[in-house]
Design a protein around this motif. Structure first.
Motif, PDB file in Angstrom:
ATOM      1  N   SER A 176       0.998  -1.149  -0.088  1.00 53.78           N
ATOM      2  CA  SER A 176      -0.038  -0.047  -0.043  1.00 53.78           C
ATOM      3  C   SER A 176       1.006   1.103   0.004  1.00 53.78           C
ATOM      4  O   SER A 176       0.463   2.050  -0.584  1.00 53.78           O
ATOM      5  CB  SER A 176      -0.815   0.125   1.250  1.00 53.78           C
ATOM      6  OG  SER A 176      -0.377   0.123   2.455  1.00 53.78           O
ATOM      7  N   CYS A 201      -3.126  -1.316  -8.888  1.00 55.81           N
ATOM      8  CA  CYS A 201      -4.258  -2.166  -8.010  1.00 55.81           C
ATOM      9  C   CYS A 201      -4.234  -3.674  -8.154  1.00 55.81           C
ATOM     10  O   CYS A 201      -4.842  -4.441  -7.619  1.00 55.81           O
ATOM     11  CB  CYS A 201      -5.495  -1.637  -8.272  1.00 55.81           C
ATOM     12  SG  CYS A 201      -5.667  -0.035  -7.466  1.00 55.81           S
ATOM     13  N   SER A 245      -4.237  -4.047   0.478  1.00 58.78           N
ATOM     14  CA  SER A 245      -3.454  -3.108   0.106  1.00 58.78           C
ATOM     15  C   SER A 245      -4.399  -1.959  -0.599  1.00 58.78           C
ATOM     16  O   SER A 245      -4.252  -0.722  -0.195  1.00 58.78           O
ATOM     17  CB  SER A 245      -2.533  -3.512  -1.063  1.00 58.78           C
ATOM     18  OG  SER A 245      -1.425  -4.462  -0.267  1.00 58.78           O
ATOM     19  N   LEU A 248      -6.378   0.164   2.241  1.00 58.64           N
ATOM     20  CA  LEU A 248      -5.095   0.959   2.926  1.00 58.64           C
ATOM     21  C   LEU A 248      -4.894   2.344   1.965  1.00 58.64           C
ATOM     22  O   LEU A 248      -4.956   3.235   2.318  1.00 58.64           O
ATOM     23  CB  LEU A 248      -4.093   0.444   3.331  1.00 58.64           C
ATOM     24  CG  LEU A 248      -4.043  -0.615   4.508  1.00 58.64           C
ATOM     25  CD1 LEU A 248      -2.758  -1.473   4.704  1.00 58.64           C
ATOM     26  CD2 LEU A 248      -4.664  -0.086   5.752  1.00 58.64           C
ATOM     27  N   TYR A 249      -4.742   1.890   0.641  1.00 55.38           N
ATOM     28  CA  TYR A 249      -4.403   2.871  -0.215  1.00 55.38           C
ATOM     29  C   TYR A 249      -5.551   3.917  -0.340  1.00 55.38           C
ATOM     30  O   TYR A 249      -5.602   5.125  -0.333  1.00 55.38           O
ATOM     31  CB  TYR A 249      -4.045   2.376  -1.675  1.00 55.38           C
ATOM     32  CG  TYR A 249      -4.071   3.492  -2.720  1.00 55.38           C
ATOM     33  CD1 TYR A 249      -3.129   4.220  -2.742  1.00 55.38           C
ATOM     34  CD2 TYR A 249      -5.049   3.492  -3.532  1.00 55.38           C
ATOM     35  CE1 TYR A 249      -2.811   5.381  -3.761  1.00 55.38           C
ATOM     36  CE2 TYR A 249      -5.066   4.298  -4.742  1.00 55.38           C
ATOM     37  CZ  TYR A 249      -3.712   5.303  -4.720  1.00 55.38           C
ATOM     38  OH  TYR A 249      -3.908   5.995  -5.797  1.00 55.38           O
TER      39      TYR A 249
END
Length: 259
Positions: A176, A201, A245, A248-249
């Motif tokens: 992330s 992504c 990931s 969180l991003y």
């Protein structure tokens, strides 16, 4: 008491002493047989310990043979009752005038040749007890080494599932951070935010999953393992990296927008 009675009493006393001497000799022989058997058993035990330590060393990756540390008492050598004394000691050695009284041709000890007093001989029973105690300590340390070798290097006290979750979550967190750095990179102005987000992504979560998979395969398995290899929890790791990931991003982006 007549002479025959005295003779019979002396014969009985001599017979009793002879019988007692025979019993003492038999007891000494039995004691020596027991010491020999204990020494042989201890030698076999030490040999088995050496072979096991060699196996552990080869399994861990070492190639040096196991050596006996200095100060370790060896298994005492048991001599027979009729063994001759060492050369230079005992009745076969010339000890000057003190060893041959009444012989004027034998002079006193020459200067510098007076023999030093002999050291007391070690007790075989005490030597065997000391060696057996050291063998017990070696067994205890060997069992501790085997227990450590059967545990993984990474998070050895954790369960396999908890270890896998921690490793995949850490890799997802690193992913992330990489996704955020890619999103904030100046290259987005030239390429466009859409392609960058599509690549990050999909590619970064996959790389996070592969990193966690490799870490568990390298440091998440025990050094010694007789059974099948431990599971790396592939479906769980893929889900964690694929969801954590990007989540969180997105959370970081939302916080940055609101700030």
């Amino acid at each position: 008491m007549t002479g025959f009675d005295e003779y019979a009493a002396l014969v009985r006393e001599l017979t009793a002493r002879q019988r007692g001497g025979e019993q003492a000799v038999a007891a000494e022989a039995e004691r020596r047989r027991g010491l020999h058997a204990a020494a042989d058993q201890l030698g076999q035990r030490l040999a088995a310990q050496g072979q096991r330590l060699d196996q552990l060393g080869r399994a861990i990756g070492g190639s040096a043979p196991v050596s006996v540390p200095e100060g370790t008492p060896a298994v005492p050598a048991l001599t027979s009752p009729g063994a001759a004394p060492p050369a230079g000691t005992g009745a076969g050695a010339t000890g000057g005038a003190a060893a041959a009284p009444g012989r004027p041709e034998v002079e006193a000890y020459p200067e510098g040749t007076v023999p030093s007093p002999r050291a007391p001989e070690p007790d075989p029973v005490a030597e065997l007890a000391g060696a057996r105690q050291l063998a017990d300590e070696a067994d205890r340390y060997g069992q501790q080494a085997e227990a450590i070798a059967h545990r993984p290097t990474l998070l050895p006290t954790w369960s396999p599932a908890a270890r896998a979750v921690a490793v995949y979550a850490a890799c997802a967190l690193v992913g992330s951070v990489l996704m955020l750095g890619a999103a904030l990179s100046p290259a987005n102005q030239a390429i466009g935010l859409g392609p960058v987000l599509a690549v990050t992504c999909t590619g970064i979560p996959l790389l996070s999953f592969l990193a966690g998979h490799l870490i568990l395969g390298r440091w998440g398995r025990p050094v010694l393992g007789d059974g099948p290899p431990s599971s790396r929890y592939v479906p769980l790791g893929f889900v964690i990296c694929a969801l954590l990931s990007p989540s969180l991003y997105c959370a970081v982006l939302v916080v940055a927008r609101l700030a």
